[in-house]
Design a protein around this motif. Structure first.
Motif, PDB file in Angstrom:
ATOM      1  N   THR A  19      -0.196   5.749 -32.918  1.00 21.19           N
ATOM      2  CA  THR A  19       0.572   6.955 -33.202  1.00 21.19           C
ATOM      3  C   THR A  19       1.553   7.239 -32.277  1.00 21.19           C
ATOM      4  O   THR A  19       1.777   8.535 -32.049  1.00 21.19           O
ATOM      5  CB  THR A  19      -0.704   8.387 -33.607  1.00 21.19           C
ATOM      6  N   GLY A  20       2.322   6.253 -31.871  1.00 20.83           N
ATOM      7  CA  GLY A  20       3.350   6.637 -30.817  1.00 20.83           C
ATOM      8  C   GLY A  20       4.496   7.220 -31.401  1.00 20.83           C
ATOM      9  O   GLY A  20       4.288   8.022 -32.642  1.00 20.83           O
ATOM     10  N   PRO A  21       5.790   7.542 -30.745  1.00 20.24           N
ATOM     11  CA  PRO A  21       6.647   8.068 -31.260  1.00 20.24           C
ATOM     12  C   PRO A  21       7.204   7.771 -32.707  1.00 20.24           C
ATOM     13  O   PRO A  21       6.945   6.405 -33.188  1.00 20.24           O
ATOM     14  CB  PRO A  21       8.081   7.670 -30.321  1.00 20.24           C
ATOM     15  N   ALA A  22       7.624   8.453 -33.464  1.00 22.33           N
ATOM     16  CA  ALA A  22       7.795   8.130 -34.932  1.00 22.33           C
ATOM     17  C   ALA A  22       8.583   6.903 -35.067  1.00 22.33           C
ATOM     18  O   ALA A  22       8.557   6.194 -36.200  1.00 22.33           O
ATOM     19  CB  ALA A  22       8.446   9.310 -35.809  1.00 22.33           C
ATOM     20  N   LEU A  23       9.499   6.685 -34.365  1.00 28.02           N
ATOM     21  CA  LEU A  23      10.679   5.658 -34.506  1.00 28.02           C
ATOM     22  C   LEU A  23      10.246   4.594 -33.469  1.00 28.02           C
ATOM     23  O   LEU A  23      11.006   3.330 -33.731  1.00 28.02           O
ATOM     24  CB  LEU A  23      11.936   6.198 -34.432  1.00 28.02           C
ATOM     25  N   GLY A  27      11.910  -3.280 -30.856  1.00 29.86           N
ATOM     26  CA  GLY A  27      13.184  -3.350 -30.094  1.00 29.86           C
ATOM     27  C   GLY A  27      13.291  -2.009 -29.446  1.00 29.86           C
ATOM     28  O   GLY A  27      14.377  -1.697 -28.876  1.00 29.86           O
ATOM     29  N   ASP A  28      12.556  -0.904 -29.917  1.00 35.46           N
ATOM     30  CA  ASP A  28      12.892   0.259 -29.468  1.00 35.46           C
ATOM     31  C   ASP A  28      12.546   0.476 -28.107  1.00 35.46           C
ATOM     32  O   ASP A  28      11.343  -0.026 -27.849  1.00 35.46           O
ATOM     33  CB  ASP A  28      12.071   1.418 -30.342  1.00 35.46           C
ATOM     34  N   ASP A  29      13.023   1.542 -27.380  1.00 36.26           N
ATOM     35  CA  ASP A  29      12.811   1.617 -25.865  1.00 36.26           C
ATOM     36  C   ASP A  29      11.598   2.503 -25.758  1.00 36.26           C
ATOM     37  O   ASP A  29      11.936   3.872 -25.460  1.00 36.26           O
ATOM     38  CB  ASP A  29      14.035   2.023 -25.201  1.00 36.26           C
ATOM     39  N   GLU A  30      10.487   2.283 -26.034  1.00 36.90           N
ATOM     40  CA  GLU A  30       9.087   3.364 -26.205  1.00 36.90           C
ATOM     41  C   GLU A  30       9.185   4.217 -24.940  1.00 36.90           C
ATOM     42  O   GLU A  30       8.950   5.335 -24.885  1.00 36.90           O
ATOM     43  CB  GLU A  30       8.012   2.537 -26.397  1.00 36.90           C
ATOM     44  N   ARG A  31       9.298   3.709 -23.785  1.00 38.15           N
ATOM     45  CA  ARG A  31       9.259   4.419 -22.538  1.00 38.15           C
ATOM     46  C   ARG A  31      10.380   5.320 -22.301  1.00 38.15           C
ATOM     47  O   ARG A  31      10.135   6.526 -22.017  1.00 38.15           O
ATOM     48  CB  ARG A  31       9.338   3.404 -21.047  1.00 38.15           C
ATOM     49  N   ALA A  32      11.354   4.921 -22.944  1.00 34.57           N
ATOM     50  CA  ALA A  32      12.785   5.852 -22.745  1.00 34.57           C
ATOM     51  C   ALA A  32      12.531   7.025 -23.895  1.00 34.57           C
ATOM     52  O   ALA A  32      12.668   8.226 -23.369  1.00 34.57           O
ATOM     53  CB  ALA A  32      14.064   5.394 -22.980  1.00 34.57           C
ATOM     54  N   VAL A  33      11.763   6.832 -25.006  1.00 36.11           N
ATOM     55  CA  VAL A  33      11.540   8.087 -25.866  1.00 36.11           C
ATOM     56  C   VAL A  33      10.708   8.672 -25.324  1.00 36.11           C
ATOM     57  O   VAL A  33      10.954   9.905 -25.321  1.00 36.11           O
ATOM     58  CB  VAL A  33      11.017   7.341 -27.152  1.00 36.11           C
ATOM     59  N   VAL A  55      21.161   9.376 -43.931  1.00 39.86           N
ATOM     60  CA  VAL A  55      20.610   8.494 -42.740  1.00 39.86           C
ATOM     61  C   VAL A  55      19.901   7.234 -43.469  1.00 39.86           C
ATOM     62  O   VAL A  55      19.288   7.346 -44.134  1.00 39.86           O
ATOM     63  CB  VAL A  55      19.453   9.412 -41.926  1.00 39.86           C
ATOM     64  N   ARG A  56      20.457   6.173 -42.837  1.00 37.18           N
ATOM     65  CA  ARG A  56      20.097   4.780 -43.265  1.00 37.18           C
ATOM     66  C   ARG A  56      19.068   4.357 -42.139  1.00 37.18           C
ATOM     67  O   ARG A  56      18.036   3.773 -42.373  1.00 37.18           O
ATOM     68  CB  ARG A  56      21.315   3.817 -43.287  1.00 37.18           C
ATOM     69  N   GLU A  57      19.424   4.610 -40.826  1.00 43.94           N
ATOM     70  CA  GLU A  57      18.372   4.104 -39.717  1.00 43.94           C
ATOM     71  C   GLU A  57      18.520   4.921 -38.726  1.00 43.94           C
ATOM     72  O   GLU A  57      19.538   5.476 -38.354  1.00 43.94           O
ATOM     73  CB  GLU A  57      18.774   2.740 -39.397  1.00 43.94           C
ATOM     74  N   VAL A  58      17.327   4.967 -37.974  1.00 43.82           N
ATOM     75  CA  VAL A  58      17.286   5.794 -36.749  1.00 43.82           C
ATOM     76  C   VAL A  58      16.761   4.791 -35.652  1.00 43.82           C
ATOM     77  O   VAL A  58      15.632   4.460 -35.904  1.00 43.82           O
ATOM     78  CB  VAL A  58      16.366   7.116 -36.669  1.00 43.82           C
ATOM     79  N   LYS A  59      17.144   4.610 -34.488  1.00 44.00           N
ATOM     80  CA  LYS A  59      16.538   3.778 -33.284  1.00 44.00           C
ATOM     81  C   LYS A  59      16.523   4.702 -32.163  1.00 44.00           C
ATOM     82  O   LYS A  59      17.417   5.599 -32.115  1.00 44.00           O
ATOM     83  CB  LYS A  59      17.588   2.989 -33.349  1.00 44.00           C
ATOM     84  N   ALA A  60      15.939   4.316 -30.924  1.00 44.27           N
ATOM     85  CA  ALA A  60      15.874   4.889 -29.859  1.00 44.27           C
ATOM     86  C   ALA A  60      16.099   3.868 -29.056  1.00 44.27           C
ATOM     87  O   ALA A  60      15.105   2.875 -28.702  1.00 44.27           O
ATOM     88  CB  ALA A  60      14.733   5.521 -29.557  1.00 44.27           C
ATOM     89  N   ARG A  61      17.310   3.519 -28.323  1.00 48.16           N
ATOM     90  CA  ARG A  61      17.545   2.540 -27.573  1.00 48.16           C
ATOM     91  C   ARG A  61      18.303   2.766 -26.151  1.00 48.16           C
ATOM     92  O   ARG A  61      19.273   3.744 -26.382  1.00 48.16           O
ATOM     93  CB  ARG A  61      18.196   1.236 -28.215  1.00 48.16           C
ATOM     94  N   ARG A  62      18.025   2.301 -24.950  1.00 48.80           N
ATOM     95  CA  ARG A  62      18.793   2.638 -23.917  1.00 48.80           C
ATOM     96  C   ARG A  62      19.143   3.920 -23.764  1.00 48.80           C
ATOM     97  O   ARG A  62      20.235   4.270 -23.325  1.00 48.80           O
ATOM     98  CB  ARG A  62      19.910   1.563 -23.974  1.00 48.80           C
ATOM     99  N   GLY A  63      18.199   4.788 -23.835  1.00 51.97           N
ATOM    100  CA  GLY A  63      18.274   6.242 -23.545  1.00 51.97           C
ATOM    101  C   GLY A  63      19.432   7.151 -24.414  1.00 51.97           C
ATOM    102  O   GLY A  63      19.542   8.227 -24.233  1.00 51.97           O
ATOM    103  N   VAL A  64      19.289   6.405 -25.500  1.00 49.93           N
ATOM    104  CA  VAL A  64      20.105   7.231 -26.703  1.00 49.93           C
ATOM    105  C   VAL A  64      19.342   7.159 -27.970  1.00 49.93           C
ATOM    106  O   VAL A  64      18.698   6.235 -28.408  1.00 49.93           O
ATOM    107  CB  VAL A  64      21.568   6.667 -26.823  1.00 49.93           C
ATOM    108  N   TRP A  65      19.315   8.175 -28.753  1.00 47.52           N
ATOM    109  CA  TRP A  65      19.204   8.052 -30.270  1.00 47.52           C
ATOM    110  C   TRP A  65      20.570   7.706 -30.947  1.00 47.52           C
ATOM    111  O   TRP A  65      21.359   7.924 -30.670  1.00 47.52           O
ATOM    112  CB  TRP A  65      18.895   9.577 -30.572  1.00 47.52           C
ATOM    113  N   LYS A  66      20.138   6.677 -31.646  1.00 49.90           N
ATOM    114  CA  LYS A  66      21.141   6.110 -32.321  1.00 49.90           C
ATOM    115  C   LYS A  66      20.985   6.304 -34.117  1.00 49.90           C
ATOM    116  O   LYS A  66      19.749   5.780 -34.558  1.00 49.90           O
ATOM    117  CB  LYS A  66      21.421   4.433 -32.236  1.00 49.90           C
ATOM    118  N   PHE A  67      21.831   6.981 -34.585  1.00 50.74           N
ATOM    119  CA  PHE A  67      21.636   7.245 -36.300  1.00 50.74           C
ATOM    120  C   PHE A  67      22.698   6.487 -36.755  1.00 50.74           C
ATOM    121  O   PHE A  67      23.909   6.527 -36.423  1.00 50.74           O
ATOM    122  CB  PHE A  67      22.145   8.595 -36.340  1.00 50.74           C
TER     123      PHE A  67
END
Length: 101
Positions: A19-23, A27-33, A55-67
């Protein structure tokens, strides 16, 4: 501890582990999230203010939310928002408006 209780506790722990972060995904940066000050919901509101309509896709990578999605005219839009400050890092649109708009 009896075996039934051990099995129940193990099952509960395994469920909680998933049950970690929703996204959080491949490839997502779980530590950053986990360190983000800006929630996904807050970032989505910021992205909407920049023109994101669907919204088609949401990612969390390299310290940013990407929509990734489309604006109201159907033009593909990509928006990145700093996960700590909420600052809009990037807004890019690709292509032409959808027919009929």
């Amino acid at each position: 501890m009896n075996e039934l209780l051990k099995s129940t506790l193990l099952a509960a722990l395994l469920m909680l582990a998933g049950t970690g972060p929703a996204l959080a995904g491949k490839g997502d940066d779980e530590r950053a999230v986990a360190e983000f000050e800006v929630t996904e919901t807050q970032a989505l509101e910021i992205a909407k203010a920049q023109g994101l309509a669907t919204v088609r896709e949401v990612k969390a990578r390299r310290g940013v939310w990407k929509f990734e999605g489309a604006d109201a005219d159907g033009v593909v839009i990509e928006i990145e928002i700093n996960g700590v400050t909420g600052e809009v890092v990037k807004v890019e649109r690709y292509g032409m408006p959808a027919q009929g708009n």
